[in-house]
Design a protein around this motif. Structure first.
Motif, PDB file in Angstrom:
ATOM      1  N   PHE A  44       0.842  -1.204   0.000  1.00 42.44           N
ATOM      2  CA  PHE A  44       0.000   0.000   0.000  1.00 42.44           C
ATOM      3  C   PHE A  44       0.876   1.253   0.000  1.00 42.44           C
ATOM      4  CE2 PHE A  44      -3.542   2.679   1.977  1.00 42.44           C
ATOM      5  CZ  PHE A  44      -4.354   2.637   0.861  1.00 42.44           C
ATOM      6  N   LEU A  88       0.498   4.104  -2.811  1.00 42.78           N
ATOM      7  CA  LEU A  88       0.235   5.523  -2.544  1.00 42.78           C
ATOM      8  C   LEU A  88       1.192   6.405  -3.345  1.00 42.78           C
ATOM      9  CD1 LEU A  88      -0.430   5.301   1.307  1.00 42.78           C
ATOM     10  CD2 LEU A  88      -2.126   5.843  -0.457  1.00 42.78           C
ATOM     11  N   GLN A 117      -6.743  -2.659   8.060  1.00 40.90           N
ATOM     12  CA  GLN A 117      -6.504  -1.284   8.522  1.00 40.90           C
ATOM     13  C   GLN A 117      -5.190  -1.086   9.270  1.00 40.90           C
ATOM     14  OE1 GLN A 117      -8.280   0.648   6.943  1.00 40.90           O
ATOM     15  NE2 GLN A 117      -9.961  -0.717   6.388  1.00 40.90           N
ATOM     16  N   HIS A 143      -2.932  -0.485   6.473  1.00 39.62           N
ATOM     17  CA  HIS A 143      -3.175   0.829   5.867  1.00 39.62           C
ATOM     18  C   HIS A 143      -2.611   1.949   6.740  1.00 39.62           C
ATOM     19  CE1 HIS A 143      -6.865  -0.988   3.574  1.00 39.62           C
ATOM     20  NE2 HIS A 143      -5.706  -1.437   3.129  1.00 39.62           N
ATOM     21  N   THR A 144      -2.716   1.756   8.053  1.00 40.55           N
ATOM     22  CA  THR A 144      -2.215   2.787   8.970  1.00 40.55           C
ATOM     23  C   THR A 144      -0.699   2.922   8.869  1.00 40.55           C
ATOM     24  OG1 THR A 144      -4.058   2.361  10.475  1.00 40.55           O
ATOM     25  CG2 THR A 144      -2.155   3.502  11.383  1.00 40.55           C
ATOM     26  N   SER A 178       0.228   4.694   5.696  1.00 42.91           N
ATOM     27  CA  SER A 178       0.013   6.143   5.741  1.00 42.91           C
ATOM     28  C   SER A 178       1.224   6.842   6.352  1.00 42.91           C
ATOM     29  CB  SER A 178      -1.219   6.484   6.595  1.00 42.91           C
ATOM     30  OG  SER A 178      -2.370   5.896   6.070  1.00 42.91           O
ATOM     31  N   PHE A 179       1.720   6.286   7.456  1.00 41.66           N
ATOM     32  CA  PHE A 179       2.902   6.892   8.083  1.00 41.66           C
ATOM     33  C   PHE A 179       4.143   6.723   7.218  1.00 41.66           C
ATOM     34  CE2 PHE A 179       0.402   6.888  12.045  1.00 41.66           C
ATOM     35  CZ  PHE A 179       0.655   8.193  12.439  1.00 41.66           C
ATOM     36  N   GLN A 207       4.249   6.718   3.996  1.00 38.40           N
ATOM     37  CA  GLN A 207       4.177   7.740   2.952  1.00 38.40           C
ATOM     38  C   GLN A 207       4.603   9.104   3.501  1.00 38.40           C
ATOM     39  OE1 GLN A 207       0.270   8.798   1.603  1.00 38.40           O
ATOM     40  NE2 GLN A 207       1.002   9.648  -0.323  1.00 38.40           N
ATOM     41  N   ILE A 208       4.121   9.440   4.684  1.00 41.95           N
ATOM     42  CA  ILE A 208       4.489  10.717   5.306  1.00 41.95           C
ATOM     43  C   ILE A 208       6.001  10.766   5.540  1.00 41.95           C
ATOM     44  CG2 ILE A 208       4.338  12.007   7.490  1.00 41.95           C
ATOM     45  CD1 ILE A 208       1.328  11.067   7.533  1.00 41.95           C
ATOM     46  N   GLY A 209       6.548   9.677   6.068  1.00 44.20           N
ATOM     47  CA  GLY A 209       7.988   9.632   6.341  1.00 44.20           C
ATOM     48  C   GLY A 209       8.807   9.795   5.073  1.00 44.20           C
ATOM     49  N   ILE A 264       9.808   2.224  10.280  1.00 49.05           N
ATOM     50  CA  ILE A 264       8.387   2.519  10.514  1.00 49.05           C
ATOM     51  C   ILE A 264       7.704   1.254  11.017  1.00 49.05           C
ATOM     52  CG2 ILE A 264       6.252   3.391   9.469  1.00 49.05           C
ATOM     53  CD1 ILE A 264       8.650   4.182   7.174  1.00 49.05           C
ATOM     54  N   ALA A 295       2.404   2.468  14.789  1.00 51.97           N
ATOM     55  CA  ALA A 295       1.415   3.221  14.003  1.00 51.97           C
ATOM     56  C   ALA A 295       0.022   2.968  14.579  1.00 51.97           C
ATOM     57  CB  ALA A 295       1.484   2.809  12.531  1.00 51.97           C
TER      58      ALA A 295
END
Lengths: 409, 437
Positions: free
Chosen positions: A35, A39, A186, A189-190, A193-194, A196-198, A217, A222
């Motif tokens: 995922f 993203l 989920q 997915h969580t 999400s982190f 991608q931010i990192g 990560i 998360a």
């Protein structure tokens, strides 16, 4: 915003993709890493997925397109790997490791989901890779992180949601029933999400300094920061929250927020007795349909009285919903300014007028299957072209195009 | 590997006065109109990494997290708000707003709006998560913002997005979860949905909004161009449904009635046992997930009972077909056992297992989290020593700097308006007197 904003896609045709030119290598054996790659791919990055000769484990898991089991028909694989390229090489062999090194030579980002013991077994040293490629951003997206006593513990979506804490808040009022895992993957997915931010933060850092980075990560962590009120309720008053059916876990019980409707569908509506405006909207709305009953009586104007008699209020509201359809209650309730949500099933979403008006779903042509509806973009940018969704690659589809050596054959 | 994380905490006794920021977003100033959960959580991710995030608040309409009674020493449920709360005491606000500056502006006053324009002119990012139409009422369209601050990035976060027939619908986490399908796909078959016990989509929408902002900032670094961003939480939520959406669109599967949703059981792959089982103590549980025969053999050896040899449990397919019987045996075996002891024992044998942990457990008893420093403390003038949830990313190079707990209401008015924007002392006093701040 007016009608001129209805289609970002039309306004942005011809503009670049946000991550055009960014090269990503993905060595992912679970949906968390996949995922993360998705993203980035959905923002226009070129994501090369390195799979073992048998393919990613998600190729071996259903559900299956039209019931046909096989590495090219896994809907799970399709969902998590659209817009990517696939090359095959076994990183657990010297030739495969060499192929990976070749790929990393001109990559910007390396996503890797191997836990420490698997990294060691494959002879992969992330520190050494960063030393060899100082501009590379390495994102280790793992179950528990690269360090610590649990670093090699096995995980899965339900195990991560349990140990990280979100599961403790999810389930039914009846606590003889165990906590219930919310649907979808989920926890994965969580962490994605982190991740991608990192990765974006590290790219911004690299824009300033020219240096790459190694990111560790943890899916466990998360999840541990994705519990909303449970953490602050522990930090400050040091109380626990207790799960309640389809509504916020709280220190003490609150009234039910799910209402069954005439068509056996549900709506979510949290009755806020203390807010005069919301109360008036509700009673006026019910009254307009001849169903406000005693709620129009003067004593119900008083918040304290409402609170003391909330079970009576709850019963009248339950009756009101029970004789109308969920869709009707959703639209009319929202028109009255009340935050009511219809509990859509996935199949309902394709008929939702709002999503249709926003041209949300992506239509992707799949050989032998026809047109498939995928979720549309998460973000709409005025300055970028929308990235078209393309089918997940076949196993090793891009070997000839991308691999230098015979490692993939 | 990565033994020390690059998280900086302020020295003891450090002043609350804002100083120069460091990290990947140093030099990025954000005029932050966000509030509640989604917005505050999204801009916290910017503030953690060096952006100068200036929270714009309204004294007359306190942010809900300032009012929610999550106070030290007082246990109240959400909904039992204090009628006259101390706005600086709210724990939820503190957790959401660390590392940010706080100012107050009355946007209903023309002088207040003029001051907001000056703040926007001095910023390169503007964020908001009001209901659609609010920023427009103040004249703050993307076109106008772009004139005030050329190449501005304008991030708009809402439930339904800024176009379409439901754009004005009211939403918060549970409403978004309902509408996007996440609540429906969660629960036991034949029962009402159990959905989510938290505003999962407030957090997830916040993370996606932060990603979108970082992507736009990255792109501006390459090209110099700004952007308007529209993220609809409902659309983000549909992206999180996962493969079940394709099962519906490709195979025409119905997710109503029958065996769907599947509770704690997993259809793909046919995992079994796969569930949450009772342990010793009240409301204590363990999650166990077995995906193949080797893991089952390891689990059966730990159980060491004759029933594990039952032909009904001899293969993954057989176990999957006989989950009612299997789960009954499993629950019978786990119920007297300590959840952590069992977790350690099963993990040592190669079986995925996790105790269902509470926030107390993850904060105070989890050796994995403790060793990695996820949660941390900072001092707060009203709350005192206050705990925070950190970011679950350890960087070798990129700096996360935690320099201050959440701002007091209007704490940075003088600094931001006088020092950053150059408002003269007499003008500042007039603004205060006239209620523009």
């Amino acid at each position: 915003m007016g009608a001129e904003h209805l289609s970002f896609a039309a306004r942005t045709a011809g503009l670049p993709n946000p991550l055009t030119g960014l090269k990503v290598v993905e060595l992912a054996e679970d949906p968390g890493g996949e995922f993360t790659g998705l993203l980035l791919a959905q923002l226009g990055a070129e994501v090369v997925k390195l799979e073992g000769p048998e393919g990613s484990p998600t190729r071996a898991a259903g559900p299956w397109a039209k019931g046909a089991e096989g590495p090219e028909t896994s809907l799970k694989f399709w969902f998590y790997n659209s817009n990517k390229k696939s090359v095959t090489a076994d990183v657990r062999t010297p030739a495969g490791l060499a192929a990976l090194q070749d790929l990393l030579a001109d990559a910007d980002v390396f996503i890797c989901t191997l836990q420490p013991h698997a990294l060691a077994a494959a002879g992969l040293d992330l520190e050494a890779i960063l030393e060899a490629h100082p501009k590379l951003i390495i994102a280790a997206v793992t179950a528990f992180g690269l360090t610590g006593p649990w670093k090699d513990y096995k995980s899965s979506d339900i195990v991560a949601l349990a140990a990280g804490g979100p599961l403790n808040s999810c389930g039914y009022d009846d606590h003889t029933i165990p906590p219930i895992r919310p649907g979808g993957d989920q926890a994965y997915h969580t962490v994605a999400s982190f991740a991608q931010i990192g990765i974006m933060l590290a790219l911004l850092e690299r824009q300033k300094t020219g240096r790459g980075d190694l990111l560790d990560i943890s899916m466990h962590e998360a999840c541990a920061v994705n519990v909303e009120l449970a953490n602050p309720y522990w930090f400050y008053p040091r109380v626990h929250v207790h799960r309640q059916t389809c509504r916020h876990a709280q220190p003490s019980p609150t009234q039910p927020a799910l209402f069954r409707c005439a068509d056996d569908r549900y709506v979510y509506f949290a009755l806020i007795l203390a807010e005069p405006k919301a109360w008036k909207s509700l009673v006026d709305w019910m009254d307009s349909k001849g169903m406000a009953a005693m709620l129009t009586e003067p004593e119900y104007q008083d918040v304290k009285f409402r609170q003391d008699n909330f079970h009576l209020v709850q019963e009248v509201v339950e009756c009101f919903f029970l004789v109308h359809t969920a869709e009707e209650m959703y639209r009319e309730g929202q028109a009255a300014g009340l935050p009511i949500g219809v509990l859509n099933a996935p199949e309902d979403l394709f008929h939702d007028e709002h999503l249709i008006a926003r041209d949300f779903f992506a239509r992707v042509e799949h050989e032998g299957v026809g047109e498939v509806a995928y979720p549309g973009p998460i973000y709409r940018f005025s300055s970028f072209c929308e990235v078209a969704r393309t089918p997940a690659p076949k196993l090793g589809e891009h070997n000839a195009e991308i691999l230098k050596s015979e490692a993939g054959s | 590997m990565l033994e020390s994380t690059r998280v900086k905490l302020p020295a003891a006794g450090a002043s609350r006065r804002p100083g120069a920021r460091r990290g990947p977003l140093a030099g990025v100033r954000v005029a932050d109109f966000c509030w509640m959960g989604v917005g505050a959580c999204a801009t916290r991710l910017l503030a953690d990494f060096g952006a100068e995030v200036i929270r714009i608040e309204d004294r007359n309409r306190l942010d809900m997290p300032r009012r929610l009674p999550i106070y030290k020493g007082e246990a109240r449920t959400y909904g039992e708000e204090d009628a006259n709360p101390d706005p600086n005491k709210g724990g939820l606000f503190n957790n959401y707003n660390r590392n940010k500056l706080g100012v107050t502006i009355n946007m209903r006053s023309p002088k207040g709006r003029a001051l907001a324009d000056r703040l926007i002119a001095a910023s390169s990012v503007v964020t908001e998560n009001f209901a659609p139409g609010v920023m427009e009422r103040w004249g703050l369209t993307y076109e106008r913002l772009n004139q005030i601050s050329p190449d501005v990035i304008y991030a708009r976060m809402s439930g339904f997005g800024h176009s379409g027939p439901h754009a004005e619908y009211r939403s918060y986490g549970p409403v978004v979860q309902a509408v996007c399908g996440l609540s429906h796909i969660s629960g036991l078959p034949g029962e009402e949905p159990s959905g989510w016990g938290l505003s999962y989509m407030d957090n997830e929408a916040a993370f996606f909004n932060a990603s979108a902002l970082l992507t736009a900032i990255y792109h501006r670094g390459l090209t110099g161009q700004g952007a308007e961003i529209d993220v609809a939480a409902v659309e983000a939520g549909i992206n999180l449904l996962g493969p079940v959406l394709l099962e519906v669109s490709v195979n025409g599967r119905s997710t109503r009635g029958g065996d769907y949703p599947t509770g704690n059981r997993l259809e793909h792959p046919n995992a079994a046992p796969h569930g949450v089982y009772p342990c010793e103590g009240q409301d204590r549980w363990i999650a166990i997930a077995v995906f193949n025969d080797a893991e089952w053999a390891a689990l059966a050896a730990e159980i060491g009972a004759d029933w594990t040899a039952d032909p009904r449990f001899a293969s993954q397919a057989a176990r999957f077909a006989n989950q009612d019987a299997l789960d009954a045996h499993m629950a019978d075996w786990t119920k007297g056992q300590d959840r952590y002891g069992l977790m350690r024992r099963l993990q040592a044998a190669g079986v995925a297992a996790g105790a269902v942990q509470t926030a107390e457990d993850t904060n105070d008893h989890d050796p994995q989290i403790a060793g990695r420093g996820l949660f941390f403390e900072m001092d707060h003038p009203v709350i005192g020593e206050a705990r925070f949830e950190g970011t679950p990313i350890r960087f070798r190079e990129t700096l996360q700097e935690n320099w201050r707990s959440g701002p007091l209401l209007g704490e940075d008015n003088a600094y931001v308006f006088k020092e950053l924007l150059g408002v003269a002392e007499d003008e500042y006093q007039d603004l205060v007197m006239e209620g523009a701040l």
